[in-house]
Design an enzyme around this catalytic site. Structure first.
Site, PDB file in Angstrom:
ATOM      1  N   SER A  72       0.870  -1.185  -0.279  1.00 37.94           N
ATOM      2  CA  SER A  72       0.545  -0.198  -0.503  1.00 37.94           C
ATOM      3  C   SER A  72       0.916   1.276  -0.381  1.00 37.94           C
ATOM      4  O   SER A  72       1.652   0.944   0.542  1.00 37.94           O
ATOM      5  CB  SER A  72      -0.571  -0.156   1.531  1.00 37.94           C
ATOM      6  OG  SER A  72      -1.755  -1.378   1.662  1.00 37.94           O
ATOM      7  N   GLY A  80     -13.376   9.231   9.773  1.00 33.97           N
ATOM      8  CA  GLY A  80     -14.741   8.506  10.167  1.00 33.97           C
ATOM      9  C   GLY A  80     -15.657   8.320   9.146  1.00 33.97           C
ATOM     10  O   GLY A  80     -16.655   7.419   8.647  1.00 33.97           O
ATOM     11  N   ASP A  92     -20.218  -0.204   7.937  1.00 35.01           N
ATOM     12  CA  ASP A  92     -19.401   0.183   7.426  1.00 35.01           C
ATOM     13  C   ASP A  92     -19.172  -0.377   6.768  1.00 35.01           C
ATOM     14  O   ASP A  92     -18.978  -0.445   4.950  1.00 35.01           O
ATOM     15  CB  ASP A  92     -17.955   0.483   8.483  1.00 35.01           C
ATOM     16  CG  ASP A  92     -18.475   1.596   9.527  1.00 35.01           C
ATOM     17  OD1 ASP A  92     -18.647   2.282   9.861  1.00 35.01           O
ATOM     18  OD2 ASP A  92     -16.938   1.623  10.930  1.00 35.01           O
ATOM     19  N   TYR A 152     -17.612   7.822  24.698  1.00 31.03           N
ATOM     20  CA  TYR A 152     -18.298   6.890  23.441  1.00 31.03           C
ATOM     21  C   TYR A 152     -19.147   5.952  24.351  1.00 31.03           C
ATOM     22  O   TYR A 152     -20.034   5.485  24.492  1.00 31.03           O
ATOM     23  CB  TYR A 152     -17.344   6.339  22.717  1.00 31.03           C
ATOM     24  CG  TYR A 152     -16.497   7.699  22.117  1.00 31.03           C
ATOM     25  CD1 TYR A 152     -17.385   8.156  20.637  1.00 31.03           C
ATOM     26  CD2 TYR A 152     -15.599   7.712  21.481  1.00 31.03           C
ATOM     27  CE1 TYR A 152     -16.743   9.274  20.034  1.00 31.03           C
ATOM     28  CE2 TYR A 152     -15.082   8.642  21.236  1.00 31.03           C
ATOM     29  CZ  TYR A 152     -15.482   9.549  20.097  1.00 31.03           C
ATOM     30  OH  TYR A 152     -14.997  10.104  19.607  1.00 31.03           O
TER      31      TYR A 152
END
Length: 426
Positions: free
Chosen positions: A102, A159, A208, A260
């Site tokens: 990557s 996010g 996600d 959270y």
């Protein structure tokens, strides 16, 4: 399959334009992607040789659109794939080894003869490769060695789910190279969740990965979390003449883990008063009937957060209905209601531990100043710090971006679009 030089020639001469347009939509984007994929193919050649038969792949990042902090109490969410993506040039090898280089990172090398969980890989990309390969085997699919060069536009820590995009990208490569595309998008998403949970060490949900794998808008109902109901929501975002803006307010997430955690814990404390584990199991009418006694047991903030859950859970259905009806104005009204609910009831726009630091609230206030009556804005993701989301009419985009970047810094406002295609081979 073309070798690297044949692939580059075809890309730069427009031979892949229709395939690129299916994913990237606009002529301007297609031209940019020609050069991007040609450069990626050249990187592959430098790493692995130019004579290989090379294939191209892509997986998008994602944005949460509706259902803020509803999934962990088995509620509904609305998410979407975005036009920022992770891309790969890849080719099979016969070595039973996966190599992934990557851009900006060391090469990952995974020997497929040992796919056991390795604690030292927790939180690192080799764990995701290993987990995706084992997940494919678990579902009865084939795996094999391949070499890949990847590059990603998905912003880490924004996010937008860079890890989910990477997982889905690996899954799409395995699916195309060794399974002739037999695994559907939802199955790839479930394998990606498995890789992240069991190998990467992050206890994420399925939102996600599903948004990255399926693309476009997708709604997920977690009433049965082991078998969530997943539906694609068809909507031509390009026709609505809006940009989806993500604004990075540069707020720090450090020391916010407990904030959270309190949201989920307080919602579940309300459910526990009814002998249930999550709010989705408690009828809304029963909750309101019991309010006087609940105040003494769990406190007012827990009740406000429960109210947010019930409202935002129902709001997802209205957002989906508006999109399916092609009513973008009604959809934006629901987005605004969701944002107000997160601010007032869920209370995840700033931390009570750091009341002097409220970058997300400031970004929302500036958004209202510019977009009132025209656009929509809301906190994005977990909240407290980080990003907001705004749907901005294209004729206001330059003004909006300039205002945000004047306050939060150059390059902090990202103008995105909803991508119609999820993880795919180009």
């Amino acid at each position: 399959m073309p070798n690297v030089q044949e692939l580059k020639t075809a890309l730069l001469s427009g031979g892949y334009d229709e395939r690129l347009r299916r994913v990237y939509v606009t002529d301007e984007a297609v031209l940019a992607q020609r050069a991007r994929y040609a450069a990626l193919a050249e990187t592959f050649a430098e790493l692995y040789g130019a004579s290989r038969d090379v294939r191209l792949f892509s997986a998008p990042g994602r944005t949460e659109v509706g259902g803020n902090h509803t999934d962990h109490n088995h509620g509904r969410v609305l998410a979407a794939g975005i036009n920022l993506d992770a891309a790969a040039a890849a080719a099979k090898n016969d070595e039973n080894v996966v190599r992934v280089k990557s851009a900006g990172y060391d090469m990952d090398v995974v020997d497929l003869s040992d796919l056991s969980v390795r604690p030292e890989e927790t939180g690192h990309s080799p764990a995701l490769v290993r987990g995706m390969c084992q997940g494919f085997l678990n579902y009865g699919y084939r795996i094999g060695g391949f070499d890949a060069a990847t590059v990603s536009q998905v912003l880490s820590g924004s996010g937008l789910s860079s890890s989910a995009a990477y997982e889905v990208l690996v899954g799409v490569m395995l699916n195309a190279l060794y399974n002739d595309g037999a695994a559907d998008a939802v199955t790839i998403a479930k394998i990606a969740q498995y890789a992240e949970n069991e190998y990467f060490g992050k206890p994420c949900g399925l939102m996600d990965q599903t948004a990255c794998a399926v693309g476009s808008f997708v709604t997920i109902d977690f009433a049965d979390p082991k078998n969530p109901a997943i539906e694609e929501v068809q909507f031509d975002f390009a026709a609505c003449k809006h940009a989806l803006c993500i604004v990075d307010t540069k707020g720090s997430h450090s020391d916010l883990t407990d904030e959270y955690g309190f949201i989920r814990a307080e919602m579940e404390s309300v459910a526990a008063c009814f002998g249930k584990s999550v709010l989705r199991e408690v009828p809304e009418a029963d909750f309101y009937a019991a309010l006087p006694g609940l105040r003494q047991k769990v406190g007012d903030r827990a009740l406000l957060r429960a109210i947010h859950f019930y409202n935002d859970n129902a709001r997802v259905e209205r957002e989906v209905a508006a999109l399916r009806a092609g009513d973008f104005e009604a959809f934006k009204r629901q987005v605004l209601e969701s944002g107000a609910s997160s601010f007032m009831y869920n209370q995840n726009v700033f931390s009570v531990k750091q009341p002097q630091s409220q970058p997300v609230a400031l970004a929302l206030a500036l958004s209202q100043q510019i977009l009132a009556g025209r656009g929509a804005w809301r906190v994005h993701g977990g909240g407290f710090a980080g990003t907001i989301q705004a749907f901005v009419p294209l004729d206001l985009l330059d003004e909006y971006r300039a205002a945000m970047e004047r306050v939060f810094g150059e390059g902090t406002c990202y103008a995105l679009s909803i991508r119609p295609v999820g993880g795919t081979e180009i």
